[in-house]
Scaffold this motif. Structure first.
Motif, PDB file in Angstrom:
ATOM      1  N   TYR A  10      -6.981  -4.369  -4.480  1.00  0.00           N
ATOM      2  CA  TYR A  10      -6.312  -3.707  -3.629  1.00  0.00           C
ATOM      3  C   TYR A  10      -4.632  -3.491  -5.364  1.00  0.00           C
ATOM      4  O   TYR A  10      -4.208  -2.853  -5.175  1.00  0.00           O
ATOM      5  CB  TYR A  10      -5.517  -4.610  -2.755  1.00  0.00           C
ATOM      6  CG  TYR A  10      -3.662  -4.520  -2.507  1.00  0.00           C
ATOM      7  CD1 TYR A  10      -3.893  -3.017  -1.632  1.00  0.00           C
ATOM      8  CD2 TYR A  10      -3.287  -5.174  -2.490  1.00  0.00           C
ATOM      9  CE1 TYR A  10      -2.514  -3.207  -1.165  1.00  0.00           C
ATOM     10  CE2 TYR A  10      -1.372  -4.821  -2.071  1.00  0.00           C
ATOM     11  CZ  TYR A  10      -1.289  -3.228  -1.579  1.00  0.00           C
ATOM     12  OH  TYR A  10       0.181  -3.112  -1.008  1.00  0.00           O
TER      13      TYR A  10
ATOM     14  N   SER B  43      -1.835  -5.320   5.867  1.00  0.00           N
ATOM     15  CA  SER B  43      -1.831  -5.565   4.414  1.00  0.00           C
ATOM     16  C   SER B  43      -2.311  -4.716   3.415  1.00  0.00           C
ATOM     17  O   SER B  43      -1.658  -4.470   2.673  1.00  0.00           O
ATOM     18  CB  SER B  43      -2.514  -6.836   3.905  1.00  0.00           C
ATOM     19  OG  SER B  43      -4.379  -6.460   4.062  1.00  0.00           O
ATOM     20  N   SER B  44      -2.419  -3.461   3.549  1.00  0.00           N
ATOM     21  CA  SER B  44      -3.003  -2.530   3.223  1.00  0.00           C
ATOM     22  C   SER B  44      -2.475  -0.761   2.914  1.00  0.00           C
ATOM     23  O   SER B  44      -3.055   0.164   2.538  1.00  0.00           O
ATOM     24  CB  SER B  44      -4.347  -1.759   2.848  1.00  0.00           C
ATOM     25  OG  SER B  44      -5.370  -1.990   3.611  1.00  0.00           O
TER      26      SER B  44
ATOM     27  N   SER C 243       4.888  -8.818  -3.417  1.00  0.00           N
ATOM     28  CA  SER C 243       4.402  -8.461  -2.575  1.00  0.00           C
ATOM     29  C   SER C 243       2.425  -7.862  -2.191  1.00  0.00           C
ATOM     30  O   SER C 243       1.833  -7.877  -1.743  1.00  0.00           O
ATOM     31  CB  SER C 243       4.547  -6.636  -2.629  1.00  0.00           C
ATOM     32  OG  SER C 243       3.924  -5.541  -1.583  1.00  0.00           O
TER      33      SER C 243
ATOM     34  N   ARG D 127       0.357  -9.476   0.121  1.00  0.00           N
ATOM     35  CA  ARG D 127      -0.833  -8.789   0.766  1.00  0.00           C
ATOM     36  C   ARG D 127      -1.840  -9.235   0.514  1.00  0.00           C
ATOM     37  O   ARG D 127      -3.276  -8.748   1.069  1.00  0.00           O
ATOM     38  CB  ARG D 127      -0.208  -6.631   0.037  1.00  0.00           C
ATOM     39  CG  ARG D 127       0.885  -6.243   1.233  1.00  0.00           C
ATOM     40  CD  ARG D 127       1.357  -5.347   0.648  1.00  0.00           C
ATOM     41  NE  ARG D 127       2.207  -4.252   1.465  1.00  0.00           N
ATOM     42  CZ  ARG D 127       1.670  -3.202   2.107  1.00  0.00           C
ATOM     43  NH1 ARG D 127       1.161  -2.577   1.958  1.00  0.00           N
ATOM     44  NH2 ARG D 127       3.322  -2.981   3.153  1.00  0.00           N
TER      45      ARG D 127
END
Length: 138
Positions: free
Chosen positions: A78, A135-136, A4, A8
């Motif tokens: 991230y 994505s975040s 994941s 992302r």
């Protein structure tokens, strides 16, 4: 979780390929104070400048390197936030930023040839924001 984070990070990299500062501005929304404001202002300024005739090609070495590096930074940031290793996500995001830069340049050339250069650029802005946002999300 690692898959994941890599996916992302790749999406953040794609956002950086379109607008180099957008993914960092999205990640900065979690911060307080001047960093949040400065990142948002820089991303907005980039979106405005991108429509200018003075904006250089994103495929020139310096702008392309900047997109790749900023994409990698976004991917690493991230991953760090998620408690994952940063090297893989940074590499994936950087490579994706480079690929998305080429794809974006082709899109913009197509839009210019078909007389919708500004709407095409605005659509690219929207895609960059949507990718960074999606994505975040936690």
């Amino acid at each position: 979780m690692a898959d994941s984070v890599l996916v992302r990070s790749a999406v953040l990299g794609a956002s950086a390929g379109a607008r180099s500062l957008t993914p960092l501005a999205r990640l900065a929304l979690r911060k307080r104070g001047w960093i949040r404001v400065a990142a948002g202002a820089a991303a907005l300024g980039e979106m405005v400048f991108d429509k200018s005739a003075k904006a250089p090609s994103r495929l020139k070495p310096a702008p392309l390197a900047g997109r790749v590096v900023l994409g990698a930074i976004a991917g690493a940031a991230y991953a760090r936030r998620r408690g994952a290793g940063m090297v893989g996500p940074a590499a994936v995001a950087g490579l994706t930023a480079g690929a998305a830069s080429f794809a974006g340049a082709r899109w913009r050339a197509y839009a210019a040839r078909h007389d919708f250069a500004v709407p095409g650029a605005v659509a690219e802005d929207a895609a960059a924001v949507a990718l960074a946002w999606a994505s975040s999300r936690d």
